[in-house]
Design a protein around this motif. Structure first.
Motif, PDB file in Angstrom:
ATOM      1  N   VAL A 148      12.311  34.615  -4.637  1.00  0.00           N
ATOM      2  CA  VAL A 148      11.725  33.396  -4.486  1.00  0.00           C
ATOM      3  C   VAL A 148       9.655  33.239  -4.587  1.00  0.00           C
ATOM      4  N   ASP A 149       9.726  32.023  -5.911  1.00  0.00           N
ATOM      5  CA  ASP A 149       8.589  32.162  -6.808  1.00  0.00           C
ATOM      6  C   ASP A 149       7.535  30.924  -6.622  1.00  0.00           C
ATOM      7  N   ASN A 150       8.438  29.962  -5.595  1.00  0.00           N
ATOM      8  CA  ASN A 150       8.058  28.361  -6.055  1.00  0.00           C
ATOM      9  C   ASN A 150       7.700  28.154  -4.742  1.00  0.00           C
ATOM     10  N   ALA A 151       6.435  27.853  -4.351  1.00  0.00           N
ATOM     11  CA  ALA A 151       6.290  26.315  -3.082  1.00  0.00           C
ATOM     12  C   ALA A 151       7.465  25.727  -2.830  1.00  0.00           C
ATOM     13  N   GLN A 152       8.680  24.962  -3.536  1.00  0.00           N
ATOM     14  CA  GLN A 152       9.194  24.133  -3.007  1.00  0.00           C
ATOM     15  C   GLN A 152      10.487  24.356  -2.867  1.00  0.00           C
ATOM     16  N   ALA A 153      10.654  25.852  -2.871  1.00  0.00           N
ATOM     17  CA  ALA A 153      11.780  26.327  -2.165  1.00  0.00           C
ATOM     18  C   ALA A 153      12.290  26.137  -1.336  1.00  0.00           C
ATOM     19  N   PHE A 154      13.878  26.013  -1.002  1.00  0.00           N
ATOM     20  CA  PHE A 154      13.882  25.050   0.594  1.00  0.00           C
ATOM     21  C   PHE A 154      14.057  26.541   1.342  1.00  0.00           C
ATOM     22  N   ILE A 155      13.685  27.328   1.099  1.00  0.00           N
ATOM     23  CA  ILE A 155      13.533  28.184   2.083  1.00  0.00           C
ATOM     24  C   ILE A 155      12.495  28.381   2.705  1.00  0.00           C
ATOM     25  N   TRP A 156      11.712  27.598   1.673  1.00  0.00           N
ATOM     26  CA  TRP A 156      10.153  28.272   2.432  1.00  0.00           C
ATOM     27  C   TRP A 156       9.704  26.891   2.845  1.00  0.00           C
ATOM     28  N   LEU A 157      10.299  25.602   2.720  1.00  0.00           N
ATOM     29  CA  LEU A 157      10.295  24.092   2.899  1.00  0.00           C
ATOM     30  C   LEU A 157      10.937  24.047   4.249  1.00  0.00           C
ATOM     31  N   SER A 158      11.683  25.071   4.731  1.00  0.00           N
ATOM     32  CA  SER A 158      12.420  24.629   5.510  1.00  0.00           C
ATOM     33  C   SER A 158      12.256  25.392   6.670  1.00  0.00           C
ATOM     34  N   GLN A 159      11.242  25.775   6.469  1.00  0.00           N
ATOM     35  CA  GLN A 159      10.304  26.308   8.174  1.00  0.00           C
ATOM     36  C   GLN A 159       9.239  25.675   8.294  1.00  0.00           C
ATOM     37  N   LEU A 160       9.637  25.394   9.599  1.00  0.00           N
ATOM     38  CA  LEU A 160       8.203  24.886  10.363  1.00  0.00           C
ATOM     39  C   LEU A 160       6.934  25.856  10.089  1.00  0.00           C
ATOM     40  N   ARG A 161       6.026  24.859   9.563  1.00  0.00           N
ATOM     41  CA  ARG A 161       4.877  25.292   8.632  1.00  0.00           C
ATOM     42  C   ARG A 161       3.646  24.402   9.491  1.00  0.00           C
ATOM     43  N   HIS A 162       2.339  25.083  10.220  1.00  0.00           N
ATOM     44  CA  HIS A 162       1.629  24.338  11.123  1.00  0.00           C
ATOM     45  C   HIS A 162       0.357  24.627   9.369  1.00  0.00           C
ATOM     46  N   ARG A 163      -0.626  22.791   9.268  1.00  0.00           N
ATOM     47  CA  ARG A 163      -1.601  23.251   8.291  1.00  0.00           C
ATOM     48  C   ARG A 163      -2.384  22.217   9.332  1.00  0.00           C
ATOM     49  N   TRP A 164      -3.666  22.950   8.942  1.00  0.00           N
ATOM     50  CA  TRP A 164      -5.059  21.751   9.121  1.00  0.00           C
ATOM     51  C   TRP A 164      -5.177  21.223   7.814  1.00  0.00           C
ATOM     52  N   SER A 165      -5.925  20.270   8.455  1.00  0.00           N
ATOM     53  CA  SER A 165      -5.854  19.495   7.274  1.00  0.00           C
ATOM     54  C   SER A 165      -8.103  18.964   7.218  1.00  0.00           C
ATOM     55  N   ASP A 166      -8.510  19.518   6.289  1.00  0.00           N
ATOM     56  CA  ASP A 166      -9.950  19.051   6.486  1.00  0.00           C
ATOM     57  C   ASP A 166     -10.606  17.622   6.534  1.00  0.00           C
ATOM     58  N   GLU A 167     -10.145  17.352   5.688  1.00  0.00           N
ATOM     59  CA  GLU A 167     -10.004  15.247   5.540  1.00  0.00           C
ATOM     60  C   GLU A 167      -9.721  14.789   6.616  1.00  0.00           C
ATOM     61  N   GLU A 168      -8.843  14.943   6.788  1.00  0.00           N
ATOM     62  CA  GLU A 168      -7.969  14.471   8.643  1.00  0.00           C
ATOM     63  C   GLU A 168      -8.936  15.161   9.415  1.00  0.00           C
ATOM     64  N   ARG A 169      -9.306  16.523   9.116  1.00  0.00           N
ATOM     65  CA  ARG A 169      -9.297  16.717  10.969  1.00  0.00           C
ATOM     66  C   ARG A 169      -8.425  17.367  12.075  1.00  0.00           C
ATOM     67  N   HIS A 170      -7.619  17.393  11.922  1.00  0.00           N
ATOM     68  CA  HIS A 170      -6.311  17.293  12.101  1.00  0.00           C
ATOM     69  C   HIS A 170      -5.298  18.272  11.620  1.00  0.00           C
ATOM     70  N   CYS A 171      -4.292  19.298  12.998  1.00  0.00           N
ATOM     71  CA  CYS A 171      -3.543  19.622  12.540  1.00  0.00           C
ATOM     72  C   CYS A 171      -1.966  19.056  12.756  1.00  0.00           C
ATOM     73  N   PHE A 172      -0.836  19.345  11.497  1.00  0.00           N
ATOM     74  CA  PHE A 172       0.545  19.213  11.160  1.00  0.00           C
ATOM     75  C   PHE A 172       1.403  19.769  11.323  1.00  0.00           C
ATOM     76  N   ALA A 173       2.277  19.350  11.049  1.00  0.00           N
ATOM     77  CA  ALA A 173       3.378  20.693  11.280  1.00  0.00           C
ATOM     78  C   ALA A 173       4.355  20.112  10.182  1.00  0.00           C
ATOM     79  N   ASN A 174       4.351  21.066   9.103  1.00  0.00           N
ATOM     80  CA  ASN A 174       5.141  20.040   8.342  1.00  0.00           C
ATOM     81  C   ASN A 174       7.134  20.894   8.032  1.00  0.00           C
TER      82      ASN A 174
END
Length: 411
Positions: free
Chosen positions: A36-62
């Motif tokens: 896998v060499d693409n961030a749009q691969a399903f094996i990556w997108l299908s994982q529950l991932r957390h990220r921090w948004s500096d603009e909105e100052r919030h944590c999101f789960a994708n």
């Protein structure tokens, strides 16, 4: 670190981190294997991932095309569910149902993790999950809640009054289809829930991850031996009502194995697990099955002869309690009681012994042993503090005060 001296809270935190990191390791290995060499691969997108948004100052789960605002509810220092491919598939179904303003309905046999997976998803999103039993009298308007969320209302009319709406709310139903006495969902209600079929989980993977969390290095090999033993026991031993070779029994043995490893960190890991499996299971195995069980242990752990972990002081209490009743203090009986002492460790297990009238002498013996344990408990309390706590009260019906103590039920 896991086999060192940690406080209860710190150990729980480290075990939770290990549980999550083992899953992350497996996902990365799978991505490398599939190149896998693409961030749009399903094996990556299908994982529950957390990220921090500096603009909105919030944590999101994708996950997939769904995004959820982390709810920041404090849920305590709780253990996390072992994450398997089955867990990932359930996460995708439940989060997609929330994303589409619907609800989820995991269904499957008992012990497949329907309720626990739903609760663990709530922990991952920082939301408290409340579990309660449903009856036929419950006719709450599920669709009115879903419609209010879909229309982005701040409040809505519900059961005769206006209430505020929290848009992150979700409703889930866990069902055992086909079980006697269970009512099927009506079709109009079933249409509001997205189904998710839960099957028997991968016991070997769960065992491996739990061994890692308990501090074992050779977890993969040992997990394979562990599950092989329990599968063979289920097939080859006689059918007894008290035999349990399922996930709950597996977890109990692993907790004992972790405790034994921390007590004796220099001993090889295969010896620690072999001792745990032998000493934990022998007391519950009937006499005719013992040679078969010991043969299986010998085949899976060849050339290993690990001595039992004995507490001579406790065994003396047991022998004296049996002799006081003018019974024979046989070694086999004493050795069967000793692993139960391990189980009576605080906050671990509760044991219920069920007797028929023909086992009245055994019942009296075990009750005397508990009385001896009461004296032992008082001695430990006196040694541990200047002002000893009062000894627990013991009666013939139950043991109150002793942490997770045994209960005697006569039939």
């Amino acid at each position: 670190m896991l086999i060192g001296q940690l406080s209860k809270g710190d150990r729980q935190k480290i075990m939770t981190i290990c549980t999550i990191d083992v899953h992350a390791r497996d996902v990365v290995a799978k991505m490398i294997a599939q190149k896998v060499d693409n961030a749009q691969a399903f094996i990556w997108l299908s994982q529950l991932r957390h990220r921090w948004s500096d603009e909105e100052r919030h944590c999101f789960a994708n996950i997939c095309d769904a995004q959820f605002l982390y709810s920041y509810e404090y849920l305590g220092n709780t253990p996390r569910l072992v994450i398997t491919p089955l867990t990932d598939r359930c996460y995708i179904t439940l989060t997609q149902s929330l994303h589409l303003t619907r609800s989820g309905a995991p269904a499957g046999p008992a012990g497949t993790g329907k309720t626990e997976t739903t609760k663990d998803l709530g922990r991952a999103l920082g939301i408290m999950v409340y579990v309660f039993n449903c009856s036929e009298q419950m006719d709450y308007k599920v669709k009115s809640v879903q419609d209010a969320i879909r229309e982005k209302k701040k409040s809505f009319h519900f059961l005769g009054e206006d209430i505020n709406l929290v848009p992150s709310v979700g409703i889930f139903i866990t069902m055992n289809p086909g079980y006697a006495g269970r009512t099927e969902l009506p079709e109009n209600l079933k249409a509001l829930f997205r189904p998710c079929v839960m099957v028997v989980p991968d016991f070997e993977l769960i065992c491996e991850i739990m061994l890692v969390a308990e501090g074992f290095i050779e977890a993969r090999v040992l997990a394979r031996k562990f599950i092989t033993l329990y599968q063979l026991c289920k097939e080859l031993l006689s059918k007894q009502d008290h035999y349990d070779w399922g996930l709950r029994a597996i977890k109990s043995v692993l907790v004992v194995a972790g405790s034994l490893k921390r007590d004796d960190p220099e001993r090889p890991e295969d010896q620690v697990l072999m001792r745990s499996l032998r000493d934990f299971n022998i007391p519950k195995i009937v006499t005719d099955d013992v040679p078969v069980f010991m043969g299986l242990i010998g085949d899976l752990f060849p050339a290993l002869d690990v001595p039992r972990k004995r507490d001579l002081n406790f065994e003396s209490f047991v022998r004296q309690a049996v002799l006081d009743l003018r019974l024979q203090a046989e070694d086999n009986f004493v050795l069967k009681v000793r692993p139960r002492d391990l189980l009576l460790h605080p906050h671990r297990h509760q044991i219920i012994w069920v007797f028929s009238n023909s086992f009245a002498s055994t019942k009296r013996a075990l009750h005397s042993i508990v009385l001896a344990g009461r004296s032992r408990w008082r001695a430990v309390s006196c040694a541990g503090s200047e002002a000893a706590a009062p000894a627990p009260e013991v009666s013939t019906g139950s043991v109150s005060g002793l942490p997770k103590g045994p209960t005697f039920v006569g039939s």
